[in-house]
Design a protein around this motif. Structure first.
Motif, PDB file in Angstrom:
ATOM      1  N   CYS A   8       0.828  -1.214   0.000  1.00  0.00           N
ATOM      2  CA  CYS A   8       0.000   0.000   0.000  1.00  0.00           C
ATOM      3  C   CYS A   8       0.855   1.254   0.000  1.00  0.00           C
ATOM      4  N   GLU A   9       2.054   1.166   0.561  1.00  0.00           N
ATOM      5  CA  GLU A   9       2.971   2.304   0.589  1.00  0.00           C
ATOM      6  C   GLU A   9       3.744   2.465  -0.726  1.00  0.00           C
ATOM      7  N   GLY A  10       3.601   1.482  -1.632  1.00  0.00           N
ATOM      8  CA  GLY A  10       4.301   1.562  -2.910  1.00  0.00           C
ATOM      9  C   GLY A  10       5.600   0.802  -2.968  1.00  0.00           C
ATOM     10  N   THR A  11       5.885  -0.017  -1.945  1.00  0.00           N
ATOM     11  CA  THR A  11       7.096  -0.839  -1.929  1.00  0.00           C
ATOM     12  C   THR A  11       6.777  -2.214  -2.484  1.00  0.00           C
ATOM     13  N   ALA A  12       7.519  -2.638  -3.489  1.00  0.00           N
ATOM     14  CA  ALA A  12       7.306  -3.963  -4.083  1.00  0.00           C
ATOM     15  C   ALA A  12       8.075  -5.017  -3.311  1.00  0.00           C
ATOM     16  N   LEU A  13       7.558  -6.241  -3.347  1.00  0.00           N
ATOM     17  CA  LEU A  13       8.184  -7.371  -2.672  1.00  0.00           C
ATOM     18  C   LEU A  13       8.617  -8.390  -3.718  1.00  0.00           C
ATOM     19  N   LEU A  14       9.908  -8.614  -3.841  1.00  0.00           N
ATOM     20  CA  LEU A  14      10.439  -9.603  -4.771  1.00  0.00           C
ATOM     21  C   LEU A  14      10.505 -10.939  -4.050  1.00  0.00           C
ATOM     22  N   TRP A  15       9.711 -11.887  -4.523  1.00  0.00           N
ATOM     23  CA  TRP A  15       9.539 -13.152  -3.801  1.00  0.00           C
ATOM     24  C   TRP A  15      10.701 -14.098  -4.055  1.00  0.00           C
ATOM     25  N   ARG A  16      11.233 -14.645  -2.962  1.00  0.00           N
ATOM     26  CA  ARG A  16      12.339 -15.591  -3.030  1.00  0.00           C
ATOM     27  C   ARG A  16      12.027 -16.913  -2.332  1.00  0.00           C
ATOM     28  N   GLY A  17      10.759 -17.127  -1.981  1.00  0.00           N
ATOM     29  CA  GLY A  17      10.397 -18.349  -1.260  1.00  0.00           C
ATOM     30  C   GLY A  17       9.766 -19.391  -2.158  1.00  0.00           C
ATOM     31  N   ASP A  18       8.853 -20.139  -1.588  1.00  0.00           N
ATOM     32  CA  ASP A  18       8.152 -21.216  -2.285  1.00  0.00           C
ATOM     33  C   ASP A  18       7.073 -20.626  -3.213  1.00  0.00           C
ATOM     34  N   PHE A  19       6.922 -21.214  -4.395  1.00  0.00           N
ATOM     35  CA  PHE A  19       5.950 -20.679  -5.352  1.00  0.00           C
ATOM     36  C   PHE A  19       4.535 -20.698  -4.779  1.00  0.00           C
ATOM     37  N   HIS A  20       4.165 -21.797  -4.154  1.00  0.00           N
ATOM     38  CA  HIS A  20       2.806 -21.879  -3.595  1.00  0.00           C
ATOM     39  C   HIS A  20       2.638 -20.925  -2.426  1.00  0.00           C
ATOM     40  N   GLY A  21       3.737 -20.647  -1.715  1.00  0.00           N
ATOM     41  CA  GLY A  21       3.682 -19.637  -0.666  1.00  0.00           C
ATOM     42  C   GLY A  21       3.404 -18.262  -1.246  1.00  0.00           C
ATOM     43  N   ALA A  22       3.962 -17.989  -2.424  1.00  0.00           N
ATOM     44  CA  ALA A  22       3.698 -16.708  -3.087  1.00  0.00           C
ATOM     45  C   ALA A  22       2.230 -16.583  -3.470  1.00  0.00           C
ATOM     46  N   ARG A  23       1.668 -17.660  -3.983  1.00  0.00           N
ATOM     47  CA  ARG A  23       0.252 -17.634  -4.336  1.00  0.00           C
ATOM     48  C   ARG A  23      -0.617 -17.418  -3.100  1.00  0.00           C
ATOM     49  N   GLN A  24      -0.236 -18.037  -1.981  1.00  0.00           N
ATOM     50  CA  GLN A  24      -1.003 -17.864  -0.745  1.00  0.00           C
ATOM     51  C   GLN A  24      -0.909 -16.422  -0.252  1.00  0.00           C
ATOM     52  N   LEU A  25       0.272 -15.831  -0.367  1.00  0.00           N
ATOM     53  CA  LEU A  25       0.421 -14.441   0.046  1.00  0.00           C
ATOM     54  C   LEU A  25      -0.401 -13.525  -0.860  1.00  0.00           C
ATOM     55  N   LEU A  26      -0.410 -13.797  -2.157  1.00  0.00           N
ATOM     56  CA  LEU A  26      -1.210 -12.990  -3.073  1.00  0.00           C
ATOM     57  C   LEU A  26      -2.687 -13.067  -2.699  1.00  0.00           C
ATOM     58  N   ALA A  27      -3.167 -14.261  -2.364  1.00  0.00           N
ATOM     59  CA  ALA A  27      -4.566 -14.414  -1.948  1.00  0.00           C
ATOM     60  C   ALA A  27      -4.838 -13.663  -0.654  1.00  0.00           C
TER      61      ALA A  27
END
Length: 386
Positions: free
Chosen positions: A53-72
């Motif tokens: 929300c502040e405009g800072t992007a997060l470059l994901w370096r973990g598990d792919f399914h973890g990224a999908r869960q975070l997106l949800a």
């Protein structure tokens, strides 16, 4: 220099910082984020949401399914703040568009890195190379994209491989990424059953010709060819659409009947017995390539079709305008304005065929625009010289 993102990586001890960078790609044309931090499976959803929300992007370096869960999880947080209902249907539409734009910006802050071969180097990541080549072309080095966009690329590639069944032609159409898919078959059915104009039936000294303006996947050009038109010239200004239409025409064995032409709305020269146009139905600014199939800023394509039609029709020919009245129910355009545009272009209504939508959203009472969607009618307007 192409746009890029920059970030800092640390070693496993959390020390020894190194500066990293990668190309930036966004189908919506979003600028690269100014600040990027590394995130992984330890990152909390609340922290990720605040940063996004502040405009800072997060470059994901973990598990792919973890990224999908975070997106949800991010999506759930965004959706908790529903837009106000609006005083009028137009207000409701614009407020919803604004809310969806905010949602897209926040969710677009979760990034992943494709390497120089379009490989997604995350644990349990799928092989996305074919999907990315189909959407982006050959890789040009490490590239950062939003996870939300990448999931769209993956889904689009599955549709491209599988195809969409189109009963009107008894075959499947294979949409490319960034090209509007003919999943709403009611407009295709209208073109398949409307009576052909006199000029398209009797023909003249030359071939019976039709134009399909803004062909997209080429589905309506295929319908016209299957209906017996000798020559169909299909146009589009989107290079992806032109490639998609050519592929579908070849696959259907219609390459001798259908010519694909780019650069303008109308073909460079000639007249036709039938001119078909299915412009985007809502006069609003698209925010991505895919939205160009739904939103027509200022009604530019609709206006271009109408103002150019009279001089491009053969005697006894017709222009078929396939258009939903959803914009009217949302108070974005009036029926009077549409009829006045016909008259100003020197056209008369020779007939009209109507159908109602069959898609699930028309019955979704939770949709803030449900009243307009439930009342929607899609029409094929048969237009001729006045």
């Amino acid at each position: 220099m192409p746009p890029r993102i920059e970030w800092t990586e640390y070693d496993t001890t959390g020390t020894n910082p190194t500066e990293q960078y990668a190309r930036w790609h966004s189908e919506s044309g979003a600028a690269p984020p100014r600040r990027v931090v590394v995130a992984d499976d330890r990152t909390k959803a609340a922290t990720a949401y605040r940063l996004a929300c502040e405009g800072t992007a997060l470059l994901w370096r973990g598990d792919f399914h973890g990224a999908r869960q975070l997106l949800a999880a991010l999506a759930r947080r965004v959706d908790r703040k529903a837009p106000p209902p609006g005083r009028t249907p137009a207000d409701a539409f614009h407020l919803r568009r604004r809310a969806r734009g905010h949602r897209a910006r926040v969710l677009g802050m979760l990034l992943v890195l494709l390497d120089g071969e379009h490989t997604l180097a995350l644990r349990r990541a799928p092989d996305v190379r074919a999907a990315c080549r189909a959407a982006y072309g050959e890789p040009e080095g490490p590239t950062a994209v939003s996870l939300r966009e990448l999931l769209g690329v993956i889904g689009a590639h599955e549709w491209r491989v599988k195809g969409v069944a189109v009963p009107a032609i008894g075959a499947r159409i294979h949409p490319h990424y960034g090209v509007f898919s003919p999943v709403r078959g009611e407009y295709v059915d209208l073109v398949a059953r409307a009576p052909l104009p006199v000029a398209a039936v009797r023909g003249g000294p030359g071939p019976r010709t039709a134009f399909d303006l803004g062909t997209g996947t080429g589905v309506l050009a295929a319908v016209l060819a299957r209906r017996g038109l000798d020559r169909v010239v299909a146009t589009d200004i989107n290079p992806r659409a032109l490639a998609c239409a050519r592929e579908n025409v070849q696959r259907l064995g219609l390459a001798r009947q259908v010519e694909i032409e780019g650069e303008g709305l109308y073909p460079a020269t000639g007249r036709a017995a039938l001119v078909v146009c299915n412009p985007p139905w809502l006069p609003a600014r698209p925010t991505s390539a895919v939205e160009q199939g739904v939103y027509d800023a200022g009604g530019a394509m609709l206006s271009g079709f109408l103002t150019g039609l009279a001089e491009r029709l053969e005697p006894g020919g017709e222009g078929w305008l396939v258009l939903s009245d959803l914009a009217e129910h949302l108070q974005l355009r009036s029926r009077g304005a549409l009829l006045a545009a016909f008259d100003a272009a020197g056209l008369r209504v020779a007939g009209r065929l109507d159908t109602v939508p069959r898609h699930p959203r028309a019955a979704d009472r939770a949709d803030p625009l449900h009243a307009a969607r439930a009342a929607e009618v899609t029409s094929l307007w048969r237009l001729a010289h006045r």
